[in-house]
Write an enzyme that holds these catalytic residues in place. Structure first.
Site, PDB file in Angstrom:
ATOM      1  N   SER A  44      24.650  26.439  30.938  1.00 27.90           N
ATOM      2  CA  SER A  44      23.192  25.843  31.342  1.00 27.90           C
ATOM      3  C   SER A  44      22.731  25.496  32.761  1.00 27.90           C
ATOM      4  O   SER A  44      21.491  25.844  32.835  1.00 27.90           O
ATOM      5  CB  SER A  44      23.303  24.388  30.611  1.00 27.90           C
ATOM      6  OG  SER A  44      24.303  23.684  31.238  1.00 27.90           O
ATOM      7  N   GLU A  45      23.461  25.759  33.599  1.00 26.67           N
ATOM      8  CA  GLU A  45      23.475  25.791  34.876  1.00 26.67           C
ATOM      9  C   GLU A  45      24.401  26.485  35.616  1.00 26.67           C
ATOM     10  O   GLU A  45      25.853  26.512  35.327  1.00 26.67           O
ATOM     11  CB  GLU A  45      23.310  24.541  35.617  1.00 26.67           C
ATOM     12  CG  GLU A  45      21.825  24.017  35.573  1.00 26.67           C
ATOM     13  CD  GLU A  45      21.648  23.128  34.539  1.00 26.67           C
ATOM     14  OE1 GLU A  45      20.381  22.798  34.030  1.00 26.67           O
ATOM     15  OE2 GLU A  45      22.573  22.661  33.929  1.00 26.67           O
ATOM     16  N   THR A  46      24.098  27.201  36.753  1.00 28.76           N
ATOM     17  CA  THR A  46      24.966  27.856  37.849  1.00 28.76           C
ATOM     18  C   THR A  46      24.544  27.411  39.236  1.00 28.76           C
ATOM     19  O   THR A  46      23.435  27.346  39.263  1.00 28.76           O
ATOM     20  CB  THR A  46      25.338  29.635  37.764  1.00 28.76           C
ATOM     21  OG1 THR A  46      25.712  29.706  36.224  1.00 28.76           O
ATOM     22  CG2 THR A  46      26.200  30.107  38.720  1.00 28.76           C
ATOM     23  N   HIS A  77      26.292  18.020  36.492  1.00 29.05           N
ATOM     24  CA  HIS A  77      27.487  18.662  36.439  1.00 29.05           C
ATOM     25  C   HIS A  77      28.064  19.843  37.210  1.00 29.05           C
ATOM     26  O   HIS A  77      29.162  19.983  37.362  1.00 29.05           O
ATOM     27  CB  HIS A  77      27.510  18.783  34.513  1.00 29.05           C
ATOM     28  CG  HIS A  77      27.129  20.147  34.436  1.00 29.05           C
ATOM     29  ND1 HIS A  77      25.540  20.510  33.910  1.00 29.05           N
ATOM     30  CD2 HIS A  77      27.723  21.415  33.947  1.00 29.05           C
ATOM     31  CE1 HIS A  77      25.622  21.780  33.757  1.00 29.05           C
ATOM     32  NE2 HIS A  77      26.694  22.457  33.999  1.00 29.05           N
ATOM     33  N   PHE A 213      18.578  20.000  25.773  1.00 27.34           N
ATOM     34  CA  PHE A 213      18.255  20.849  26.957  1.00 27.34           C
ATOM     35  C   PHE A 213      17.348  22.031  26.689  1.00 27.34           C
ATOM     36  O   PHE A 213      17.293  23.358  27.052  1.00 27.34           O
ATOM     37  CB  PHE A 213      19.248  21.042  27.782  1.00 27.34           C
ATOM     38  CG  PHE A 213      19.217  21.437  29.019  1.00 27.34           C
ATOM     39  CD1 PHE A 213      17.865  21.264  29.972  1.00 27.34           C
ATOM     40  CD2 PHE A 213      19.889  22.656  29.684  1.00 27.34           C
ATOM     41  CE1 PHE A 213      17.789  21.661  31.206  1.00 27.34           C
ATOM     42  CE2 PHE A 213      19.616  22.761  31.040  1.00 27.34           C
ATOM     43  CZ  PHE A 213      18.456  22.502  31.782  1.00 27.34           C
TER      44      PHE A 213
END
Length: 288
Positions: A44-46, A77, A213
């Site tokens: 979902s994110e880097t 996170h 999300f």
């Protein structure tokens, strides 16, 4: 070649928590390159860190966050994952981060043999959801107003970005979540919400949450530090918890990735502290 680490945040088990990509040295990477790395990682994110100087044991750094779809102003996170990953290599301490959402501090320490990261969010605030917009959201969630818990009014909470906050009366309603992705995605784009933080109160300081999300191209987030911070600000501002309090949020259980987020709330503070652990995911990618 860029080294890309992979960590699961808000857990001590790589099979739980929320996976995040971490690039500890993002010097020289363009926006297009960071987006391409985030797409290759697929989480979902880097987070992309550019560390600066240090003073009195504190390290200053710039950080940016990319989902596989676009840049995100703040991601809790991935911040915790980044702090733990860096602490494993350089030792625990304090990071003072410059993010697109503003300054964020994150401190790491050892507890019971595990590194714990505590982030301090940007200033948090909250506002009621427009009733017509709430009806649209409930339609997309396939819920009705009868499903809602009147003790927790629906709001939009902010702690770096906006999150819809909606409480249900019954744990079973949360467990059975099956929402209209396209409808919620369109509404969230219109309202500029980052996640929908849907929750059930087990007691006054213990909550179970699920976080769709769609803006990140993700059906559901198993642990959402930014939403936890916004939720903490909401609980504090609406006097829904005694102060000081430590709030525990259980997230990801219904999707098989259990997570635990700890939110510390005190009086006369604008910010919110969110704590969690992080575990390295085996066979981390070393190149992108």
């Amino acid at each position: 070649m860029t080294e890309v680490l992979r960590y699961a945040a808000f857990t001590t088990d790589q099979g739980g928590g929320n996976p995040a990509g971490v690039v500890l040295d993002a010097h020289g990477l363009s926006d297009a390159e960071m987006l391409a790395i985030a797409q290759d990682v697929g989480y979902s994110e880097t987070a992309f860190l550019v560390a600066g100087g240090s003073k009195d044991g504190e390290v200053a750094a710039d950080v940016r966050y990319f989902s596989p779809v676009a840049e995100v102003a703040f991601c809790g996170h991935a911040t915790v994952a980044t702090a733990v990953a860096r602490a494993e290599r350089h030792g625990p301490g304090a990071l003072r981060l410059s993010t697109p959402a503003g300054p964020v501090s994150v401190d790491t320490r050892l507890e019971d043999g595990h590194l714990v990261g505590t982030l301090t969010s940007p200033p948090a605030h909250t506002r009621p959801v427009d009733p017509e917009v709430l009806d649209e959201a409930l339609n997309a969630l396939r819920w009705s107003r009868d499903d809602l818990d009147p003790a927790y009014p629906a709001h939009v909470g902010f702690a770096g970005n906006d999150h819809l906050l909606v409480a249900v009366r019954d744990r079973a309603t949360l467990a059975a979540l099956d929402y209209d992705y396209a409808a919620l995605q369109a509404l969230m784009a219109q309202e500029r919400w980052t996640t929908a933080h849907l929750f059930w109160a087990e007691d006054v300081t213990t909550f179970h949450a699920r976080d769709p999300f769609p803006p990140g191209g993700v059906i559901e987030d198993p642990a959402t530090g930014a939403a936890a911070a916004a939720f903490g600000g909401y609980l504090r501002d609406l006097a829904l918890v005694p102060l000081p309090s430590r709030v525990t949020i259980h997230q990801g259980h219904d999707m098989g990735r259990p997570s635990e987020l700890l939110v510390d709330l005190v009086e006369d503070a604008e910010t919110v502290a969110v704590s969690g652990r992080a575990a390295p995911i085996e066979q981390s990618g070393s190149g992108a």
